[in-house]
Design a protein around this motif. Structure first.
Motif, PDB file in Angstrom:
ATOM      1  N   VAL A  12       0.856  -1.183   0.000  1.00  0.00           N
ATOM      2  CA  VAL A  12       0.000   0.000   0.000  1.00  0.00           C
ATOM      3  C   VAL A  12       0.895   1.237   0.000  1.00  0.00           C
ATOM      4  CG1 VAL A  12      -0.168   0.059   2.525  1.00  0.00           C
ATOM      5  CG2 VAL A  12      -1.983   1.092   1.154  1.00  0.00           C
ATOM      6  N   GLN A  13       0.397   2.316  -0.553  1.00  0.00           N
ATOM      7  CA  GLN A  13       1.158   3.566  -0.542  1.00  0.00           C
ATOM      8  C   GLN A  13       1.033   4.255   0.812  1.00  0.00           C
ATOM      9  OE1 GLN A  13      -0.195   5.886  -3.954  1.00  0.00           O
ATOM     10  NE2 GLN A  13       1.524   5.130  -5.165  1.00  0.00           N
ATOM     11  N   ALA A  14       2.001   5.054   1.119  1.00  0.00           N
ATOM     12  CA  ALA A  14       1.968   5.838   2.345  1.00  0.00           C
ATOM     13  C   ALA A  14       0.690   6.675   2.379  1.00  0.00           C
ATOM     14  CB  ALA A  14       3.188   6.735   2.445  1.00  0.00           C
ATOM     15  N   GLY A  15       0.059   6.706   3.542  1.00  0.00           N
ATOM     16  CA  GLY A  15      -1.201   7.406   3.706  1.00  0.00           C
ATOM     17  C   GLY A  15      -2.414   6.523   3.487  1.00  0.00           C
ATOM     18  N   GLY A  16      -2.191   5.343   2.973  1.00  0.00           N
ATOM     19  CA  GLY A  16      -3.287   4.428   2.699  1.00  0.00           C
ATOM     20  C   GLY A  16      -3.702   3.623   3.911  1.00  0.00           C
ATOM     21  N   SER A  17      -4.614   2.676   3.667  1.00  0.00           N
ATOM     22  CA  SER A  17      -5.172   1.866   4.748  1.00  0.00           C
ATOM     23  C   SER A  17      -5.166   0.392   4.359  1.00  0.00           C
ATOM     24  CB  SER A  17      -6.624   2.285   5.035  1.00  0.00           C
ATOM     25  OG  SER A  17      -6.698   3.624   5.471  1.00  0.00           O
ATOM     26  N   LEU A  18      -5.120  -0.439   5.372  1.00  0.00           N
ATOM     27  CA  LEU A  18      -5.288  -1.880   5.218  1.00  0.00           C
ATOM     28  C   LEU A  18      -6.021  -2.395   6.438  1.00  0.00           C
ATOM     29  CD1 LEU A  18      -1.826  -3.303   4.023  1.00  0.00           C
ATOM     30  CD2 LEU A  18      -3.962  -3.325   2.732  1.00  0.00           C
ATOM     31  N   ARG A  19      -6.740  -3.500   6.259  1.00  0.00           N
ATOM     32  CA  ARG A  19      -7.338  -4.168   7.408  1.00  0.00           C
ATOM     33  C   ARG A  19      -6.837  -5.596   7.449  1.00  0.00           C
ATOM     34  NH1 ARG A  19     -13.527  -5.611   9.287  1.00  0.00           N
ATOM     35  NH2 ARG A  19     -13.360  -7.159   7.629  1.00  0.00           N
ATOM     36  N   LEU A  20      -6.189  -5.928   8.538  1.00  0.00           N
ATOM     37  CA  LEU A  20      -5.736  -7.292   8.761  1.00  0.00           C
ATOM     38  C   LEU A  20      -6.803  -8.078   9.527  1.00  0.00           C
ATOM     39  CD1 LEU A  20      -2.025  -6.688   9.837  1.00  0.00           C
ATOM     40  CD2 LEU A  20      -2.989  -6.865   7.544  1.00  0.00           C
ATOM     41  N   SER A  21      -6.872  -9.359   9.221  1.00  0.00           N
ATOM     42  CA  SER A  21      -7.761 -10.262   9.941  1.00  0.00           C
ATOM     43  C   SER A  21      -6.950 -11.432  10.481  1.00  0.00           C
ATOM     44  CB  SER A  21      -8.851 -10.808   9.015  1.00  0.00           C
ATOM     45  OG  SER A  21      -9.637  -9.776   8.474  1.00  0.00           O
ATOM     46  N   CYS A  22      -7.428 -11.972  11.578  1.00  0.00           N
ATOM     47  CA  CYS A  22      -6.803 -13.165  12.145  1.00  0.00           C
ATOM     48  C   CYS A  22      -7.931 -14.091  12.581  1.00  0.00           C
ATOM     49  CB  CYS A  22      -5.907 -12.810  13.310  1.00  0.00           C
ATOM     50  SG  CYS A  22      -5.270 -14.240  14.219  1.00  0.00           S
ATOM     51  N   ALA A  23      -8.044 -15.210  11.896  1.00  0.00           N
ATOM     52  CA  ALA A  23      -9.076 -16.192  12.217  1.00  0.00           C
ATOM     53  C   ALA A  23      -8.503 -17.245  13.146  1.00  0.00           C
ATOM     54  CB  ALA A  23      -9.588 -16.840  10.937  1.00  0.00           C
ATOM     55  N   ALA A  24      -9.207 -17.495  14.233  1.00  0.00           N
ATOM     56  CA  ALA A  24      -8.735 -18.440  15.242  1.00  0.00           C
ATOM     57  C   ALA A  24      -9.592 -19.700  15.244  1.00  0.00           C
ATOM     58  CB  ALA A  24      -8.765 -17.793  16.617  1.00  0.00           C
ATOM     59  N   SER A  25      -8.982 -20.804  15.570  1.00  0.00           N
ATOM     60  CA  SER A  25      -9.702 -22.066  15.723  1.00  0.00           C
ATOM     61  C   SER A  25      -8.996 -22.912  16.769  1.00  0.00           C
ATOM     62  CB  SER A  25      -9.771 -22.819  14.393  1.00  0.00           C
ATOM     63  OG  SER A  25      -8.477 -23.124  13.918  1.00  0.00           O
ATOM     64  N   GLY A  26      -9.721 -23.914  17.272  1.00  0.00           N
ATOM     65  CA  GLY A  26      -9.118 -24.846  18.208  1.00  0.00           C
ATOM     66  C   GLY A  26      -9.493 -24.629  19.658  1.00  0.00           C
ATOM     67  N   ARG A  27     -10.118 -23.474  19.953  1.00  0.00           N
ATOM     68  CA  ARG A  27     -10.597 -23.237  21.298  1.00  0.00           C
ATOM     69  C   ARG A  27     -11.688 -22.161  21.226  1.00  0.00           C
ATOM     70  NH1 ARG A  27      -5.830 -20.100  24.552  1.00  0.00           N
ATOM     71  NH2 ARG A  27      -5.879 -22.098  25.669  1.00  0.00           N
ATOM     72  N   THR A  28     -12.384 -21.961  22.331  1.00  0.00           N
ATOM     73  CA  THR A  28     -13.467 -20.972  22.361  1.00  0.00           C
ATOM     74  C   THR A  28     -12.873 -19.575  22.344  1.00  0.00           C
ATOM     75  OG1 THR A  28     -14.809 -22.516  23.645  1.00  0.00           O
ATOM     76  CG2 THR A  28     -15.522 -20.223  23.579  1.00  0.00           C
ATOM     77  N   PHE A  29     -12.958 -18.944  21.192  1.00  0.00           N
ATOM     78  CA  PHE A  29     -12.288 -17.673  20.938  1.00  0.00           C
ATOM     79  C   PHE A  29     -12.670 -16.598  21.950  1.00  0.00           C
ATOM     80  CE2 PHE A  29     -10.231 -14.581  18.320  1.00  0.00           C
ATOM     81  CZ  PHE A  29     -11.045 -13.452  18.315  1.00  0.00           C
ATOM     82  N   SER A  30     -13.931 -16.549  22.331  1.00  0.00           N
ATOM     83  CA  SER A  30     -14.438 -15.448  23.151  1.00  0.00           C
ATOM     84  C   SER A  30     -13.838 -15.411  24.550  1.00  0.00           C
ATOM     85  CB  SER A  30     -15.955 -15.521  23.241  1.00  0.00           C
ATOM     86  OG  SER A  30     -16.344 -16.750  23.840  1.00  0.00           O
ATOM     87  N   GLY A  31     -13.121 -16.442  24.942  1.00  0.00           N
ATOM     88  CA  GLY A  31     -12.573 -16.482  26.288  1.00  0.00           C
ATOM     89  C   GLY A  31     -11.179 -15.925  26.438  1.00  0.00           C
ATOM     90  N   TYR A  32     -10.576 -15.447  25.343  1.00  0.00           N
ATOM     91  CA  TYR A  32      -9.144 -15.151  25.379  1.00  0.00           C
ATOM     92  C   TYR A  32      -8.804 -13.798  24.762  1.00  0.00           C
ATOM     93  CZ  TYR A  32      -9.362 -20.045  26.362  1.00  0.00           C
ATOM     94  OH  TYR A  32      -9.692 -21.247  26.931  1.00  0.00           O
ATOM     95  N   ALA A  33      -7.829 -13.143  25.380  1.00  0.00           N
ATOM     96  CA  ALA A  33      -7.321 -11.893  24.835  1.00  0.00           C
ATOM     97  C   ALA A  33      -6.518 -12.169  23.576  1.00  0.00           C
ATOM     98  CB  ALA A  33      -6.455 -11.179  25.867  1.00  0.00           C
ATOM     99  N   MET A  34      -6.522 -11.180  22.678  1.00  0.00           N
ATOM    100  CA  MET A  34      -5.798 -11.286  21.416  1.00  0.00           C
ATOM    101  C   MET A  34      -4.879 -10.087  21.247  1.00  0.00           C
ATOM    102  SD  MET A  34      -6.937 -14.088  20.071  1.00  0.00           S
ATOM    103  CE  MET A  34      -6.280 -13.946  18.405  1.00  0.00           C
ATOM    104  N   GLY A  35      -3.781 -10.307  20.570  1.00  0.00           N
ATOM    105  CA  GLY A  35      -2.849  -9.220  20.334  1.00  0.00           C
ATOM    106  C   GLY A  35      -2.335  -9.233  18.912  1.00  0.00           C
TER     107      GLY A  35
END
Length: 123
Positions: free
Chosen positions: A12-35
């Protein structure tokens, strides 16, 4: 077995935007902090942002505060990193991480990590 898969990186060019995603599996996602962390070539890994399990506590590294936003969708087991006003110094491999607890660990010791996604910001 916990699996974290990042996506959304790119060029991306400077000044632009991106959205990263991280899909989790293997445990109940809602119970854990993410970084989100990043590592540029020849540099130490850097903390970018974190969110607690319920999504009401957000944490940011000083270099991204005001430009990046972390969020999560527990129904989709996904955490996001919206990156705006990108700068060439944001170029790095971005990693998501999951804690074993619902809170963000002060020592940044996340036990689970994804493989990373490359973000390159051109000037």
């Amino acid at each position: 077995q916990v699996q974290l898969v990042e996506s959304g990186g790119g060029l991306v060019q400077a000044g632009g935007s991106l959205r990263l995603s991280c899909a989790a599996s293997g445990r109940t996602f809602s119970g854990y902090a993410m970084g989100w962390f990043r590592q540029a070539p020849g540099k130490e890994r850097e903390f970018v942002a974190a969110i607690n399990s319920s999504g009401d506590r957000l944490y940011y590294g000083s270099s991204v505060k005001g430009r990046f936003t972390i969020s999560r969708d527990n129904a989709k087991s996904t955490v996001y990193l919206q990156m705006n006003s990108l700068k060439p110094e944001d170029t790095a491999v971005y990693y998501c991480a999951m804690n074993n607890y619902g809170y963000h660990p002060p020592n940044l010791a996340y036990p689970y990590w994804g493989q990373g996604t490359q973000v390159t910001v051109s000037s």
